[in-house]
Design an enzyme around this catalytic site. Structure first.
Site, PDB file in Angstrom:
ATOM      1  N   LYS A 178      -9.773   1.339  -3.424  1.00 15.48           N
ATOM      2  CA  LYS A 178     -10.222   0.830  -2.134  1.00 15.48           C
ATOM      3  C   LYS A 178     -11.677   1.191  -1.887  1.00 15.48           C
ATOM      4  CE  LYS A 178      -8.864   0.644   2.750  1.00 15.48           C
ATOM      5  NZ  LYS A 178      -7.942   1.159   3.786  1.00 15.48           N
ATOM      6  N   GLU A 229       0.841  -1.204   0.000  1.00 16.04           N
ATOM      7  CA  GLU A 229       0.000   0.000   0.000  1.00 16.04           C
ATOM      8  C   GLU A 229       0.874   1.251   0.000  1.00 16.04           C
ATOM      9  OE1 GLU A 229      -3.482   1.988   2.858  1.00 16.04           O
ATOM     10  OE2 GLU A 229      -2.208   0.370   3.590  1.00 16.04           O
ATOM     11  N   CYS A 264      -5.301  -3.218   2.769  1.00 16.74           N
ATOM     12  CA  CYS A 264      -5.144  -3.180   4.223  1.00 16.74           C
ATOM     13  C   CYS A 264      -6.392  -3.627   4.969  1.00 16.74           C
ATOM     14  CB  CYS A 264      -4.692  -1.763   4.632  1.00 16.74           C
ATOM     15  SG  CYS A 264      -3.985  -1.697   6.298  1.00 16.74           S
TER      16      CYS A 264
END
Length: 541
Positions: A364, A292, A414
């Protein structure tokens, strides 16, 4: 008045003792998710690993405390204390991100962590109070009602206010009850553990004896869960091998955004590792994954020649690349994204926008409150910290996979791997379902803490639920390759810069959990809990 005070003092002291026991049990539950202590000689107490028996004992203690309460408010208060201690003990490392890296005064950071834990604990307090009122005297119905109440509280924490299910009880049971994950997922595993613990306390005669025997077998004998898992059907089939290289830059959070230090280091190191992978014959038809925000700047803020060289390197080599990178601009908004490039194709012109010509993009979907979006009314809190935070745009759900070397590779970023029910949306169409899962993360915000170990257990459980291998490329750990049965195949040492090579087997097919959760979400589990409560309430009427 003197007599009343004397009579009331022992009662106050007894309740204070009950609260102390509840807090101790809550801390034990936190430690059970991933043992925070040093390595011991005991096979069930390994640093960073889940401790199923400790989780079970903490639930047994909680049930005993609730069953001995004299009123619903008293039961609710004890459960609230338990949950506050448990949740605060699970995510205490948020203090590091707010104080060490965010610059928030230590007392305020401590209050913020406790306030979050207490807020999330309200669900457990409310459900415990309702359980006490409706439970009946004892027996199997009361045990099942407790499991239903516990599960509803877990579901509420995982769904309401965008959801924050970090440290759910089922993660502590991955090695004992992991065989149930492909059927009922992490929340169902938590429900099974809660029912077993409640039966130990509340059931009568032979049922209690059976519950004790099961608890001793599943929680007391290492390897029992793995033995059971090996004897259950495998719902997926091989879909080909994929060689992978996972990159871990190990750039400390206080250096990551430094234009004189961390950013040049990231550009050099990740660029060099990608170039090496492109010509490594062991990675032909393989995959390279960078974490990330591996490059922590927007592409337009870097020399276009960097992106051109990176894309050209991948096109001329043998391995595809997935890299975490922020994208967007002020007018269209920003996203926390994963960009992908594949080998092959015509050479890029010298003036090509290499990032614009990327073969793949994932944005995301599930954003982190305060980290990636600011809840209404909390701008003042974020302004107290020196952190590069802002409001990001959400990606859609589901998004198409990255197709390469006969695999359908589904990235996520994440925190998103906490939400198995959301990852499962990509499995609605079996013919287009992912064969490999990839998580890119940067939890350097939380230092070298048990957060790294907790996240590894989360990834293992997602692999079990969904029946897919899970690859994790992170900045500081845990960079790891996990197979579809939740077993760690390879892991790079935390906090160390380097690359992890592995070969994973893609999988096709769907687990029972994927079938129902992809269609109905978590509603079947919630409705089952409500039906159990209805049955118990009817028995009492």
């Amino acid at each position: 008045m003197t007599g009343q005070r004397a009579a009331g003092q022992p009662l106050w002291r007894r309740e204070a003792a009950a609260w102390a026991l509840a807090a101790a049990a809550g801390v034990a539950q936190a430690a059970a998710v991933a043992w925070p202590g040093p390595q011991t000689g005991f096979p069930t107490l390994r640093s960073g690993e889940p401790v199923a028996w400790l989780h079970g004992l903490s639930l047994i203690a909680l049930v005993a405390l609730l069953a001995r309460a004299s009123s619903a408010p008293q039961a609710g208060g004890r459960a609230f204390v338990f949950a506050t201690a448990w949740l605060g003990g699970v995510f205490w490392w948020l203090f590091i991100s707010m104080h060490t890296y965010g610059g928030l005064a230590a007392p305020l950071a401590l209050v913020a962590v406790l306030a979050l834990a207490a807020f999330l604990a309200l669900d457990y307090g409310l459900l415990a109070a309702l359980w006490w009122r409706w439970r009946g005297r004892s027996g199997v119905p009361a045990a099942l009602a407790f499991a239903a109440a516990w599960t509803l509280a877990e579901l509420a924490r995982g769904v309401l206010w965008t959801g924050f299910p970090w440290g759910a009880g089922g993660y502590a049971q991955i090695d004992a009850l992991g065989w149930a994950a492909p059927w009922v997922g992490v929340y169902g595993m938590g429900a099974l553990a809660a029912a077993l613990a409640a039966a130990v306390v509340l059931a009568r005669t032979w049922v209690r004896a059976l519950a004790l025997a099961l608890a001793a077998l599943l929680w007391g004998i290492p390897g029992t869960g793995a033995w059971l898992a090996q004897r259950l059907p495998d719902f997926t089939a091989p879909a080909g091998a994929l060689p992978v290289r996972l990159l871990q830059g190990a750039i400390a959070q206080d250096r990551k955004f430094d234009p004189e230090d961390g950013i040049p280091l990231a550009l050099r190191w990740y660029g060099a590792r990608i170039a090496e992978a492109a010509v490594d014959p062991a990675l032909t038809a393989g995959l390279v994954v960078a974490p990330e925000t591996a490059i922590p700047l927007l592409p337009q803020d870097l020399d276009p020649a960097y992106w051109h060289a990176l894309a050209q390197t991948v096109r001329a080599g043998g391995a595809a690349l997935l890299m975490g990178v922020p994208l967007g601009d002020f007018e269209r908004g920003y996203t926390n994204s994963v960009a992908g490039w594949r080998p092959g194709g015509t050479p890029l012109p010298a003036d090509a926008d290499a990032l614009g010509l990327a073969d793949y993009r994932y944005d995301k979907h599930h954003l982190v409150p305060f980290g990636e979006f600011i809840p209404p009314g909390f701008r003042w809190f974020v302004d107290l910290m020196r952190m590069p935070l802002g409001d990001f745009q959400r990606g859609g759900l589901p998004q198409p996979p990255f197709e390469w070397a006969g695999q359908r590779i589904a990235p996520h970023v994440c925190y998103e791997d906490l939400f198995g029910e959301e990852l499962a949306q990509a499995f609605r169409d079996p013919a287009r379902a992912p064969t490999v899962l990839v998580n890119v993360s940067n939890i350097a915000w939380f230092g070298d803490t048990v957060a790294i170990d907790q996240h590894r257990q989360i990834a293992r459980l997602r692999a079990l639920e969904l029946g897919r291998p899970m690859l994790r490329a992170t900045n500081t750990g845990a960079t790891v390759a996990i197979d579809h049965r939740g077993r760690v195949l390879a892991q790079w040492p935390r906090g160390q810069r380097g690359v992890l090579d592995a070969v994973v087997q893609g999988r096709q097919g769907r687990t029972p959990y994927v079938v129902w959760v992809a269609r109905w979400g978590l509603w079947p589990l919630a409705l089952t809990c409500l039906l159990v409560w209805g049955w118990v309430a009817r028995r009492r009427s």
